[in-house]
Design an enzyme around this catalytic site. Structure first.
Site, short mmCIF file in Angstrom:
data_model
loop_
_atom_site.label_atom_id
_atom_site.label_comp_id
_atom_site.label_asym_id
_atom_site.label_seq_id
_atom_site.Cartn_x
_atom_site.Cartn_y
_atom_site.Cartn_z
N ASP A 1 -6.20 -13.83 8.51
CA ASP A 1 -4.99 -13.71 7.68
C ASP A 1 -3.89 -14.66 8.12
OD1 ASP A 1 -6.03 -11.69 6.02
OD2 ASP A 1 -5.41 -10.11 7.39
N GLU B 1 -10.82 -6.43 -4.86
CA GLU B 1 -10.69 -7.53 -3.89
C GLU B 1 -11.98 -7.63 -3.07
OE1 GLU B 1 -6.94 -7.77 -1.82
OE2 GLU B 1 -7.95 -8.48 -0.01
N ASP C 1 2.37 2.00 3.31
CA ASP C 1 3.32 1.03 3.90
C ASP C 1 4.75 1.44 3.61
OD1 ASP C 1 1.11 -0.63 4.41
OD2 ASP C 1 1.38 -1.73 2.54
N ASP D 1 -5.10 -13.69 -2.86
CA ASP D 1 -4.44 -13.43 -1.59
C ASP D 1 -4.51 -14.75 -0.82
OD1 ASP D 1 -3.92 -10.86 -2.27
OD2 ASP D 1 -5.01 -9.93 -0.62
N HIS E 1 0.88 -1.17 0.00
CA HIS E 1 0.00 0.00 0.00
C HIS E 1 0.92 1.22 0.00
CE1 HIS E 1 -2.57 -2.92 2.25
NE2 HIS E 1 -3.59 -2.29 1.72
N HIS F 1 -11.37 -14.02 2.90
CA HIS F 1 -12.57 -13.24 2.56
C HIS F 1 -13.64 -14.15 1.98
CE1 HIS F 1 -9.99 -9.31 1.95
NE2 HIS F 1 -9.87 -9.83 3.17
N ASP G 1 -1.06 -12.38 1.75
CA ASP G 1 -1.67 -11.36 2.60
C ASP G 1 -1.90 -12.04 3.95
OD1 ASP G 1 -2.96 -9.32 3.78
OD2 ASP G 1 -4.53 -9.08 2.28
N ASP H 1 -11.37 -11.79 10.06
CA ASP H 1 -10.30 -11.96 9.07
C ASP H 1 -8.99 -12.24 9.81
OD1 ASP H 1 -9.19 -11.93 6.58
OD2 ASP H 1 -9.18 -9.75 6.36
N GLU I 1 -9.37 -13.28 -2.01
CA GLU I 1 -8.63 -13.64 -0.79
C GLU I 1 -9.35 -14.81 -0.13
OE1 GLU I 1 -6.89 -10.61 1.58
OE2 GLU I 1 -7.41 -11.62 3.46
C1 XUL Z 1 -7.91 -6.51 4.01
C2 XUL Z 1 -7.06 -6.92 2.89
C3 XUL Z 1 -6.17 -5.86 2.33
C4 XUL Z 1 -6.07 -5.89 0.84
C5 XUL Z 1 -5.28 -4.74 0.27
O1 XUL Z 1 -8.72 -7.52 4.52
O2 XUL Z 1 -7.06 -8.05 2.48
O3 XUL Z 1 -4.92 -5.99 2.92
O4 XUL Z 1 -5.46 -7.08 0.40
O5 XUL Z 1 -5.75 -3.52 0.70
CO CO Z 2 -6.06 -9.03 0.92
#
Ligand code: XUL
Ligand code: CO
Length: 446
Positions: A319, A242, A114, A306, A111, A281, A349, A317, A278
């Site tokens: 991750d 996304e 970042d 992702d 991003h 997600h 991610d 979420d 993702e």
């Molecule tokens: C948030 C997510 C983000 C996107 C990029 O849940 O997945 O990190 O991948 O903004």
């Molecule tokens: Co993501």
């Protein structure tokens, strides 16, 4: 400063094969190994994310940062705490590229915020970004790491509390537009393969104060402007939305792949924008990962992944790094059925658990994730022909009835034919036998 080593305990990670006990070696990811039509590296196109791995300090909503990240001023565990923000950003970037190179990940993603500290004004933030893009270009050249995608963070700053493109205030829409224009150009300068748009707060908390129709029209116009900008600057990468159903908002407009596809069609964008799916997600939206991939492939909007995972017991979420070969094999199967990646790839991610406080834990997370995905590729490649043959056989009867789908027969004609026709009999769907087949390939694929 860039000569500093942040991962002194770790050498370049190498492939040692499934029988290796070395925790800092790949057991399955053998970059040059050819699987069907391409190498593992070409199939998997791994990327490391900047945000969770280098910009996050391990804090959560209940507690402060835990991670040892000397390049991160927020952790105050090292030199960075005493540095000017731009010098700290350079230090963080040196750490990130040392990691990418040692891991052997061909790609990374970021991003805007970042990699470059925000300034007091948009103009100052934009200058900081441009400067850090130059620094990144040098590291990319030196290490051979490429950019899978860039993206804009238009959700963290308080100005975005009511959304970016869907904000009730056009001044915020303008700010977000400026930020995307700048970051898309930066991504273009670094030769990014894609540009991602995650609508972090493009949704609502309550319909009592939300004009949903207006907000969706704002988002449609915003995305059309992004497409116009992409063509104006000559960016040839793929634009990706996304999907995510909720979190941080109660309801997010880009709920899942099917919802995004309908939205793209409504706004004339279905040939311009694809999806970045993702895994966590997908499961938050009540779907399997492989369902979301198949939906995107069928709609012609499959873009990138992702690669992460949630937790069955927790409804948010997480991750996590992927750990389930079965889950990922079913996803990889649908990716192979769709012809594999073009500009997309498998972007981690993913974030460490906040008790995994040592820097080297970043290697353990990524090595495990890359091995799970590589092994899942082998399983998918090993079972795809057998499964596709069974699937084709299931629909074989349609070979004799092309008249129906070609539109050469009416409902009345089918009715009249059935008056004298035979009664259809079913055949077994063989689901359990197919599930056993999947297990056999998981056991044997090497
Ligand atoms: C948030 C997510 C983000 C996107 C990029 O849940 O997945 O990190 O991948 O903004
Ligand atoms: Co993501």
């Amino acid at each position: 400063m860039s000569a500093e080593t942040f991962f002194a305990n770790v050498d370049k990670i190498r492939y040692e094969g499934p029988d290796s006990d070395n925790p800092l070696a790949f057991r399955w990811y053998d970059a040059d190994r050819v699987v069907r039509d391409r190498t593992m590296a070409e199939h998997l196109r791994f990327g490391v994310c900047y945000w969770h791995s280098f910009a996050w300090d391990g804090s959560d909503i209940f507690g402060a940062g835990t991670l040892d990240r000397p390049w991160n001023p927020a952790t105050a565990s090292g030199a960075a705490a005493a540095l000017e923000p731009m010098d700290a950003a350079r230090l963080k970037m040196a750490a990130a590229f040392e990691f990418f190179e040692k891991l052997g990940a061909p790609f990374f993603s970021f991003h805007d915020i970042d990699i470059a500290p925000p300034g007091k004004t948009f103009a100052e933030s934009a200058r900081n970004l441009d400067e850090m893009i130059d620094v990144a270009a040098g590291h990319m050249e030196r290490t051979g790491t490429n950019l899978l995608w860039g993206t804009t963070n238009a959700f963290s700053h308080p100005r975005f509390m009511a959304g970016a493109a869907t904000n009730p205030d056009p001044a915020v829409f303008q700010y977000a537009a400026a930020q995307v224009a700048r970051c898309l150009s930066a991504t273009h300068r670094l030769g990014g393969a894609n540009y991602v748009l995650w609508g972090g707060r493009e949704g609502y908390e309550t319909l009592l104060n939300t004009d949903m129709r207006r907000e969706l029209d704002q988002l449609g116009r915003f995305l059309n402007m992004v497409v116009e900008h992409k063509h104006a600057i000559g960016f040839e990468g793929t634009l990706l939305i996304e999907p995510k159903p909720m979190e941080p908002t109660k309801h997010q407009y880009d709920y899942d792949v099917a919802t995004v596809f309908a939205f793209l069609q409504r706004h004339g964008l279905e040939n311009e924008i694809k999806v970045n799916i993702e895994v966590n997600h997908a499961t938050l939206s009540g779907h399997d990962f492989h369902h979301e991939v198949a939906t995107a492939v069928n709609a012609g909007v499959f873009g990138s992944i992702d690669a992460n995972a949630g937790d069955d017991r927790l409804g948010w979420d997480l991750d996590r790094f992927p750990v389930s070969v079965e889950q990922m094999s079913l996803g990889m199967l649908e990716i192979l059925r769709g012809g594999g990646f073009t500009t997309g790839g498998l972007m981690f991610d993913t974030k460490l658990r906040r008790q995994s406080i040592e820097r080297d834990d970043l290697f353990h997370g990524h090595i495990g994730g890359m091995d799970v995905m590589a092994r899942s590729l082998l399983v998918a490649a090993s079972m795809i022909d057998e499964l596709d043959a069974r699937r084709d056989a299931r629909y074989a009867g349609w070979g004799q009835r092309t008249d129906i789908l070609e539109g050469n027969v009416t409902l009345q004609q089918l009715h009249d034919a059935q008056l004298t026709g035979t009664e259809p009999t079913g055949v077994s769907g063989r689901q359990e036998a197919l599930e056993n087949l999947v297990q056999r390939h998981i056991e044997r694929a090497r």
